[in-house]
Scaffold this active site. Structure first.
Site, PDB file in Angstrom:
ATOM      1  N   ILE A   4     -18.115  18.339  42.437  1.00 24.11           N
ATOM      2  CA  ILE A   4     -19.232  19.202  42.835  1.00 24.11           C
ATOM      3  C   ILE A   4     -19.146  19.417  44.341  1.00 24.11           C
ATOM      4  O   ILE A   4     -18.897  18.482  45.103  1.00 24.11           O
ATOM      5  CB  ILE A   4     -20.569  18.551  42.429  1.00 24.11           C
ATOM      6  CG1 ILE A   4     -20.675  18.569  40.908  1.00 24.11           C
ATOM      7  CG2 ILE A   4     -21.742  19.288  43.069  1.00 24.11           C
ATOM      8  CD1 ILE A   4     -21.883  17.846  40.361  1.00 24.11           C
ATOM      9  N   HIS A  12     -15.893  28.519  33.796  1.00 24.22           N
ATOM     10  CA  HIS A  12     -16.623  27.481  33.081  1.00 24.22           C
ATOM     11  C   HIS A  12     -16.447  27.705  31.581  1.00 24.22           C
ATOM     12  O   HIS A  12     -16.577  28.838  31.109  1.00 24.22           O
ATOM     13  CB  HIS A  12     -18.108  27.524  33.463  1.00 24.22           C
ATOM     14  CG  HIS A  12     -18.908  26.468  32.785  1.00 24.22           C
ATOM     15  ND1 HIS A  12     -18.915  25.154  33.218  1.00 24.22           N
ATOM     16  CD2 HIS A  12     -19.693  26.506  31.686  1.00 24.22           C
ATOM     17  CE1 HIS A  12     -19.679  24.440  32.406  1.00 24.22           C
ATOM     18  NE2 HIS A  12     -20.168  25.233  31.466  1.00 24.22           N
ATOM     19  N   GLN A  15      -8.830  32.422  25.936  1.00 21.71           N
ATOM     20  CA  GLN A  15      -9.602  33.504  26.556  1.00 21.71           C
ATOM     21  C   GLN A  15      -9.791  33.284  28.052  1.00 21.71           C
ATOM     22  O   GLN A  15      -9.836  34.242  28.828  1.00 21.71           O
ATOM     23  CB  GLN A  15     -10.962  33.645  25.864  1.00 21.71           C
ATOM     24  CG  GLN A  15     -10.853  34.122  24.437  1.00 21.71           C
ATOM     25  CD  GLN A  15     -10.033  35.390  24.318  1.00 21.71           C
ATOM     26  OE1 GLN A  15     -10.290  36.369  25.023  1.00 21.71           O
ATOM     27  NE2 GLN A  15      -9.031  35.377  23.459  1.00 21.71           N
ATOM     28  N   GLU A  16      -9.888  32.032  28.463  1.00 22.58           N
ATOM     29  CA  GLU A  16      -9.958  31.748  29.909  1.00 22.58           C
ATOM     30  C   GLU A  16      -8.745  32.344  30.601  1.00 22.58           C
ATOM     31  O   GLU A  16      -8.836  32.916  31.688  1.00 22.58           O
ATOM     32  CB  GLU A  16     -10.017  30.231  30.160  1.00 22.58           C
ATOM     33  CG  GLU A  16     -11.266  29.561  29.615  1.00 22.58           C
ATOM     34  CD  GLU A  16     -11.354  28.087  30.005  1.00 22.58           C
ATOM     35  OE1 GLU A  16     -10.999  27.732  31.146  1.00 22.58           O
ATOM     36  OE2 GLU A  16     -11.774  27.280  29.149  1.00 22.58           O
ATOM     37  N   MET A  65     -12.896  19.452  39.236  1.00 22.08           N
ATOM     38  CA  MET A  65     -14.000  18.683  38.664  1.00 22.08           C
ATOM     39  C   MET A  65     -14.811  17.906  39.708  1.00 22.08           C
ATOM     40  O   MET A  65     -15.344  16.838  39.414  1.00 22.08           O
ATOM     41  CB  MET A  65     -13.468  17.747  37.566  1.00 22.08           C
ATOM     42  CG  MET A  65     -12.726  18.481  36.448  1.00 22.08           C
ATOM     43  SD  MET A  65     -13.653  19.840  35.667  1.00 22.08           S
ATOM     44  CE  MET A  65     -14.670  18.905  34.520  1.00 22.08           C
ATOM     45  N   LEU A 119     -25.271  24.229  40.393  1.00 24.79           N
ATOM     46  CA  LEU A 119     -24.114  24.027  39.519  1.00 24.79           C
ATOM     47  C   LEU A 119     -24.096  24.998  38.336  1.00 24.79           C
ATOM     48  O   LEU A 119     -25.088  25.121  37.613  1.00 24.79           O
ATOM     49  CB  LEU A 119     -24.127  22.585  39.007  1.00 24.79           C
ATOM     50  CG  LEU A 119     -22.915  22.163  38.159  1.00 24.79           C
ATOM     51  CD1 LEU A 119     -21.663  22.110  39.011  1.00 24.79           C
ATOM     52  CD2 LEU A 119     -23.174  20.828  37.489  1.00 24.79           C
TER      53      LEU A 119
HETATM   54  C1  GAR Z   1     -10.899  24.581  31.632  1.00 19.96           C
HETATM   55  O1  GAR Z   1     -11.364  24.673  30.303  1.00 19.96           O
HETATM   56  C2  GAR Z   1     -11.995  24.964  32.597  1.00 19.96           C
HETATM   57  O2  GAR Z   1     -12.794  26.013  32.136  1.00 19.96           O
HETATM   58  C3  GAR Z   1     -12.772  23.691  32.683  1.00 19.96           C
HETATM   59  O3  GAR Z   1     -11.816  22.667  32.687  1.00 19.96           O
HETATM   60  C4  GAR Z   1     -10.641  23.117  31.997  1.00 19.96           C
HETATM   61  C5  GAR Z   1      -9.480  22.972  32.941  1.00 19.96           C
HETATM   62  O4  GAR Z   1      -8.270  23.253  32.284  1.00 19.96           O
HETATM   63  N1  GAR Z   1     -13.568  23.655  33.860  1.00 19.96           N
HETATM   64  C6  GAR Z   1     -14.720  22.984  33.949  1.00 19.96           C
HETATM   65  O5  GAR Z   1     -15.172  22.329  33.045  1.00 19.96           O
HETATM   66  C7  GAR Z   1     -15.403  23.106  35.285  1.00 19.96           C
HETATM   67  N2  GAR Z   1     -16.616  22.366  35.297  1.00 19.96           N
HETATM   68  P1  GAR Z   1      -6.969  23.608  33.128  1.00 19.96           P
HETATM   69  O6  GAR Z   1      -6.795  22.479  34.153  1.00 19.96           O
HETATM   70  O7  GAR Z   1      -5.874  23.606  32.123  1.00 19.96           O
HETATM   71  O8  GAR Z   1      -7.179  24.933  33.791  1.00 19.96           O
END
Ligand code: GAR
Length: 206
Positions: free
Chosen positions: A88, A105, A169-170, A86, A140
């Site tokens: 930039i 994302h 899905q991620e 998190m 970004l």
């Molecule tokens: C995830 O949903 C990812 O896509 C998002 O933060 C979460 C992290 O979860 N990323 C962002 O928002 C990037 N700007 P995790 O720590 O369990 O992987």
């Protein structure tokens, strides 16, 4: 063997999905900008190399970026994976890892860049939402798209229920993208476009 460095800031569930994907012939190291990131504990338990580069210990973004790059390069990283990272990153950092820096994302980009993407999606009233893996460029959340997965937005969703559906899905598409990269099937061209070779089936996520 190849070296993957995963950058996290918190929970680290995407990092965990990558570790548990048993990617062939690679070493994984995990770097967090937060010493208390929950994901670090998991990485240590798994015996992975870990490091903390605390942004609060660096007065400027260039100083933080340089310390981060040094920690990454100590592992000879072939691929750098942002997984819920998190902070930039500056232009110089992004340029240094051009073509080998991926991010995930939690929206169907170019919709809903930035933060609070699930609340943004609910406020916009979209019926389809999802997640995107993309190469990182200086702007970004707008680098070339590698793979996306879509989920329905259901009538009773709140940001948490929607986030959970997207997160599942991620955990599918990020390992897929990294597998393609490691197999040499995924590249960023000099013109800044994604090249996904024929062998890499693009469909089939959910
Ligand atoms: C995830 O949903 C990812 O896509 C998002 O933060 C979460 C992290 O979860 N990323 C962002 O928002 C990037 N700007 P995790 O720590 O369990 O992987």
């Amino acid at each position: 063997s190849r070296s993957i460095v995963i950058l996290i800031s918190g929970r680290g569930s995407n990092m965990r999905s990558l570790v548990e994907a048993n990617l062939p012939d690679c070493r994984i190291a995990v770097i967090s900008n937060r010493p208390d990131a929950a994901g670090l504990a998991y990485a240590r338990e798994r015996g992975l190399a870990t490091a903390v580069v605390d942004h609060r210990a660096h007065a400027t973004r260039p100083a933080f970026d340089a310390a981060l790059a040094e920690a990454i390069d100590a592992h000879g990283a072939d691929l750098v994976v942002l997984a819920g990272f998190m902070r930039i990153l500056g232009v110089d950092f992004v340029a240094r890892y051009q073509g080998r820096l991926l991010n995930i994302h939690p929206s169907l980009l170019p919709a809903f860049p930035g933060t609070h993407t699930h609340a943004q999606a609910l406020a916009a009233g979209v019926r389809i939402h999802g997640c995107t893996v993309h190469f990182v460029t200086p702007a970004l959340d707008s680098g070339p798209i590698v793979i996306q997965a879509a989920v329905p937005v259901l009538p009773d969703d709140d940001p948490d229920t929607l986030a959970a559906r997207v997160l599942a899905q991620e955990h599918v598409i990020y390992p897929q993208a990294v597998r393609w990269f490691l197999a040499g099937q995924l590249q960023l061209t000099a013109a800044g476009q994604v090249r996904l070779s024929a062998g890499a089936g693009r469909a089939a996520t959910a």
